[in-house]
Design a protein around this motif. Structure first.
Motif, PDB file in Angstrom:
ATOM      1  N   ILE A 107      39.233  35.540 -30.629  1.00  0.00           N
ATOM      2  CA  ILE A 107      38.728  35.684 -29.266  1.00  0.00           C
ATOM      3  C   ILE A 107      38.237  37.115 -29.092  1.00  0.00           C
ATOM      4  CG2 ILE A 107      39.343  35.650 -26.817  1.00  0.00           C
ATOM      5  CD1 ILE A 107      41.432  33.509 -27.494  1.00  0.00           C
ATOM      6  N   TRP A 108      36.954  37.250 -28.786  1.00  0.00           N
ATOM      7  CA  TRP A 108      36.339  38.575 -28.654  1.00  0.00           C
ATOM      8  C   TRP A 108      35.938  38.817 -27.203  1.00  0.00           C
ATOM      9  CZ3 TRP A 108      37.734  40.949 -32.734  1.00  0.00           C
ATOM     10  CH2 TRP A 108      37.705  40.336 -33.995  1.00  0.00           C
ATOM     11  N   CYS A 109      36.385  39.934 -26.646  1.00  0.00           N
ATOM     12  CA  CYS A 109      36.164  40.219 -25.223  1.00  0.00           C
ATOM     13  C   CYS A 109      35.630  41.635 -25.029  1.00  0.00           C
ATOM     14  CB  CYS A 109      37.468  40.105 -24.436  1.00  0.00           C
ATOM     15  SG  CYS A 109      38.335  38.531 -24.613  1.00  0.00           S
ATOM     16  N   VAL A 110      34.542  41.734 -24.274  1.00  0.00           N
ATOM     17  CA  VAL A 110      34.136  43.031 -23.752  1.00  0.00           C
ATOM     18  C   VAL A 110      34.945  43.251 -22.475  1.00  0.00           C
ATOM     19  CG1 VAL A 110      32.219  44.477 -22.965  1.00  0.00           C
ATOM     20  CG2 VAL A 110      31.800  42.626 -24.615  1.00  0.00           C
ATOM     21  N   ALA A 170      29.086  33.979 -24.096  1.00  0.00           N
ATOM     22  CA  ALA A 170      27.723  34.185 -24.590  1.00  0.00           C
ATOM     23  C   ALA A 170      27.435  33.302 -25.798  1.00  0.00           C
ATOM     24  CB  ALA A 170      27.525  35.654 -24.958  1.00  0.00           C
ATOM     25  N   LYS A 171      26.165  33.142 -26.104  1.00  0.00           N
ATOM     26  CA  LYS A 171      25.784  32.294 -27.234  1.00  0.00           C
ATOM     27  C   LYS A 171      26.330  32.821 -28.559  1.00  0.00           C
ATOM     28  CE  LYS A 171      21.283  34.498 -28.062  1.00  0.00           C
ATOM     29  NZ  LYS A 171      19.813  34.273 -28.148  1.00  0.00           N
ATOM     30  N   GLN A 172      26.590  34.140 -28.626  1.00  0.00           N
ATOM     31  CA  GLN A 172      27.156  34.716 -29.851  1.00  0.00           C
ATOM     32  C   GLN A 172      28.645  34.410 -29.997  1.00  0.00           C
ATOM     33  OE1 GLN A 172      25.422  36.351 -27.525  1.00  0.00           O
ATOM     34  NE2 GLN A 172      23.879  37.715 -28.434  1.00  0.00           N
ATOM     35  N   GLY A 173      29.300  33.948 -28.907  1.00  0.00           N
ATOM     36  CA  GLY A 173      30.695  33.549 -29.020  1.00  0.00           C
ATOM     37  C   GLY A 173      31.701  34.533 -28.459  1.00  0.00           C
ATOM     38  N   TYR A 174      31.264  35.455 -27.610  1.00  0.00           N
ATOM     39  CA  TYR A 174      32.191  36.384 -26.972  1.00  0.00           C
ATOM     40  C   TYR A 174      32.058  36.246 -25.458  1.00  0.00           C
ATOM     41  CZ  TYR A 174      28.218  39.355 -25.773  1.00  0.00           C
ATOM     42  OH  TYR A 174      27.042  39.818 -25.244  1.00  0.00           O
ATOM     43  N   VAL A 175      32.969  36.884 -24.724  1.00  0.00           N
ATOM     44  CA  VAL A 175      32.877  36.857 -23.265  1.00  0.00           C
ATOM     45  C   VAL A 175      32.957  38.287 -22.734  1.00  0.00           C
ATOM     46  CG1 VAL A 175      35.356  36.431 -23.042  1.00  0.00           C
ATOM     47  CG2 VAL A 175      33.850  35.907 -21.126  1.00  0.00           C
ATOM     48  N   LYS A 230      28.085  28.221 -32.770  1.00  0.00           N
ATOM     49  CA  LYS A 230      29.120  29.239 -32.712  1.00  0.00           C
ATOM     50  C   LYS A 230      29.687  29.322 -31.289  1.00  0.00           C
ATOM     51  CE  LYS A 230      28.737  32.984 -35.092  1.00  0.00           C
ATOM     52  NZ  LYS A 230      28.351  34.334 -35.617  1.00  0.00           N
ATOM     53  N   ARG A 231      28.827  29.200 -30.302  1.00  0.00           N
ATOM     54  CA  ARG A 231      29.280  29.248 -28.910  1.00  0.00           C
ATOM     55  C   ARG A 231      30.235  28.105 -28.599  1.00  0.00           C
ATOM     56  NH1 ARG A 231      27.593  27.453 -23.518  1.00  0.00           N
ATOM     57  NH2 ARG A 231      28.203  29.080 -22.021  1.00  0.00           N
ATOM     58  N   GLN A 232      29.915  26.897 -29.056  1.00  0.00           N
ATOM     59  CA  GLN A 232      30.781  25.770 -28.764  1.00  0.00           C
ATOM     60  C   GLN A 232      32.135  25.912 -29.451  1.00  0.00           C
ATOM     61  OE1 GLN A 232      30.042  23.224 -26.467  1.00  0.00           O
ATOM     62  NE2 GLN A 232      32.277  23.068 -26.722  1.00  0.00           N
ATOM     63  N   ASN A 233      32.125  26.423 -30.689  1.00  0.00           N
ATOM     64  CA  ASN A 233      33.393  26.666 -31.377  1.00  0.00           C
ATOM     65  C   ASN A 233      34.237  27.687 -30.611  1.00  0.00           C
ATOM     66  OD1 ASN A 233      32.872  24.880 -33.474  1.00  0.00           O
ATOM     67  ND2 ASN A 233      31.925  26.440 -34.764  1.00  0.00           N
ATOM     68  N   SER A 234      33.574  28.721 -30.094  1.00  0.00           N
ATOM     69  CA  SER A 234      34.296  29.741 -29.337  1.00  0.00           C
ATOM     70  C   SER A 234      34.829  29.172 -28.025  1.00  0.00           C
ATOM     71  CB  SER A 234      33.380  30.934 -29.049  1.00  0.00           C
ATOM     72  OG  SER A 234      33.017  31.579 -30.254  1.00  0.00           O
ATOM     73  N   ILE A 235      34.034  28.338 -27.362  1.00  0.00           N
ATOM     74  CA  ILE A 235      34.492  27.699 -26.124  1.00  0.00           C
ATOM     75  C   ILE A 235      35.764  26.895 -26.393  1.00  0.00           C
ATOM     76  CG2 ILE A 235      33.959  25.906 -24.419  1.00  0.00           C
ATOM     77  CD1 ILE A 235      31.009  26.824 -24.629  1.00  0.00           C
ATOM     78  N   ASP A 236      35.736  26.099 -27.447  1.00  0.00           N
ATOM     79  CA  ASP A 236      36.890  25.263 -27.775  1.00  0.00           C
ATOM     80  C   ASP A 236      38.133  26.106 -28.062  1.00  0.00           C
ATOM     81  OD1 ASP A 236      35.237  23.102 -27.478  1.00  0.00           O
ATOM     82  OD2 ASP A 236      34.986  22.720 -29.622  1.00  0.00           O
ATOM     83  N   TYR A 237      37.933  27.205 -28.820  1.00  0.00           N
ATOM     84  CA  TYR A 237      39.073  28.042 -29.198  1.00  0.00           C
ATOM     85  C   TYR A 237      39.635  28.780 -27.985  1.00  0.00           C
ATOM     86  CZ  TYR A 237      41.979  30.974 -32.196  1.00  0.00           C
ATOM     87  OH  TYR A 237      43.048  31.589 -32.804  1.00  0.00           O
ATOM     88  N   ILE A 274      31.739  44.377 -29.818  1.00  0.00           N
ATOM     89  CA  ILE A 274      32.166  42.992 -29.664  1.00  0.00           C
ATOM     90  C   ILE A 274      31.076  42.027 -30.138  1.00  0.00           C
ATOM     91  CG2 ILE A 274      32.809  41.228 -27.979  1.00  0.00           C
ATOM     92  CD1 ILE A 274      35.036  43.231 -28.635  1.00  0.00           C
ATOM     93  N   MET A 275      29.824  42.353 -29.890  1.00  0.00           N
ATOM     94  CA  MET A 275      28.731  41.513 -30.388  1.00  0.00           C
ATOM     95  C   MET A 275      28.744  41.466 -31.911  1.00  0.00           C
ATOM     96  SD  MET A 275      25.566  42.473 -27.826  1.00  0.00           S
ATOM     97  CE  MET A 275      24.424  41.351 -28.665  1.00  0.00           C
TER      98      MET A 275
END
Length: 281
Positions: free
Chosen positions: A146-149, A49-54, A6-13, A135-136
């Motif tokens: 894209i999820w952001c705190v 983060a590993k969950q896919g948010y920043v 999930k983290r890698q998919n979020s990084i790419d997006y 966000i988590m």
């Protein structure tokens, strides 16, 4: 083939859309690196983060919102109580938008529901909330967003980046909204009207002034911010299962400071108003 995390998919997006980001410390342009760091030219860095948010917060923030509240909110929205709201917002947005920001997005269910109703499935949906638990939860359930705190007072977004800003039952930061909107962008604010959840209010606040609600000051302030405003009231009743009632109470401010045991509901009134302001520069 190895399954991507999930983290890698979020990084790419996020990397595909890093033009949206601006450093919340120095306001410089940011780049998303392959290893998952979001960095600016001054080497201020934030980790996906590993969950896919920043998390873009620059200082600790305490929030009264809990994981249970956001889980309850998701269950209530998933049950369809706000489907008609999502339908109407999607119509207002239209099909030509490329970027949508949901401010105070919580666990992201409104943003996902609205984006899912757009014909343009390539529109980029971004959610920001100061509550990390929200966000988590959003990142847990929803990908391809894209999820952001973050805090809009120290915004992590570049100016004039968004076609639409959503502000659903949440406090507003109009100066920041105007900075972030494109020159022909729209802000869509959702405010409760007099009948919103009246069945719940009548039982919790019986014989008190809180039994009735007015949003006149909120609406007046919106008109002060935007020269062109469209208003649309959305009112309907929805049946509600008994096991969902405690979830509904938990997700609203109504249950925070009042006795809520013994509440008996079989339907609720959704009575909301869309305020649509256009950014004219």
């Amino acid at each position: 083939m190895e399954k991507r995390s999930k983290r890698q998919n979020s990084i790419d997006y996020m990397k595909e859309n890093d033009r949206l980001f601006s450093c919340p410390i120095c306001n410089g342009a940011m780049e998303v690196l392959e290893q998952g760091e979001v960095v600016c030219g001054n080497r201020h860095s934030f980790t996906i983060a590993k969950q896919g948010y920043v998390n873009f917060l620059t200082k600790p923030v305490r929030s009264m919102y809990t994981k249970n509240l956001f889980e309850s909110r998701k269950m209530v929205i998933d049950a369809g109580l706000y489907n008609e709201l999502h339908n109407q917002i999607a119509k207002v947005i239209g099909d030509s938008v490329q970027t949508i920001l949901d401010t105070g997005c919580g666990e992201g269910s409104h943003l996902v529901g609205i984006c899912g109703r757009l014909n343009n499935k390539e529109a980029v949906g971004v959610g920001i909330d100061i509550a990390k638990e929200g966000i988590m939860t959003a990142a847990k359930y929803y990908e391809k967003k894209i999820w952001c705190v973050g805090d809009l007072a120290s915004s992590p977004f570049r100016e004039r980046s968004f076609d639409v800003i959503l502000n659903i039952l949440s406090p507003a930061n109009y100066d920041e909204f105007k900075r972030l909107l494109k020159s022909d962008g729209k802000i869509i604010k959702v405010v409760p009207q007099s009948g919103y959840l009246m069945e719940l209010r009548k039982q919790i606040f019986v014989d008190s002034e809180k039994e009735n609600y007015t949003n006149e000051r909120t609406v007046k302030r919106f008109y002060e911010q935007f020269p062109y405003v469209q208003r649309q009231r959305i009112t309907y009743k929805m049946p509600i299962e008994k096991d969902l009632v405690p979830r509904l109470i938990e997700m609203t401010p109504l249950g925070w400071h009042a006795e809520t045991r013994g509440i008996d509901l079989n339907e609720v009134t959704i009575d909301l108003e869309l305020l649509v302001g256009e950014c004219q520069r």
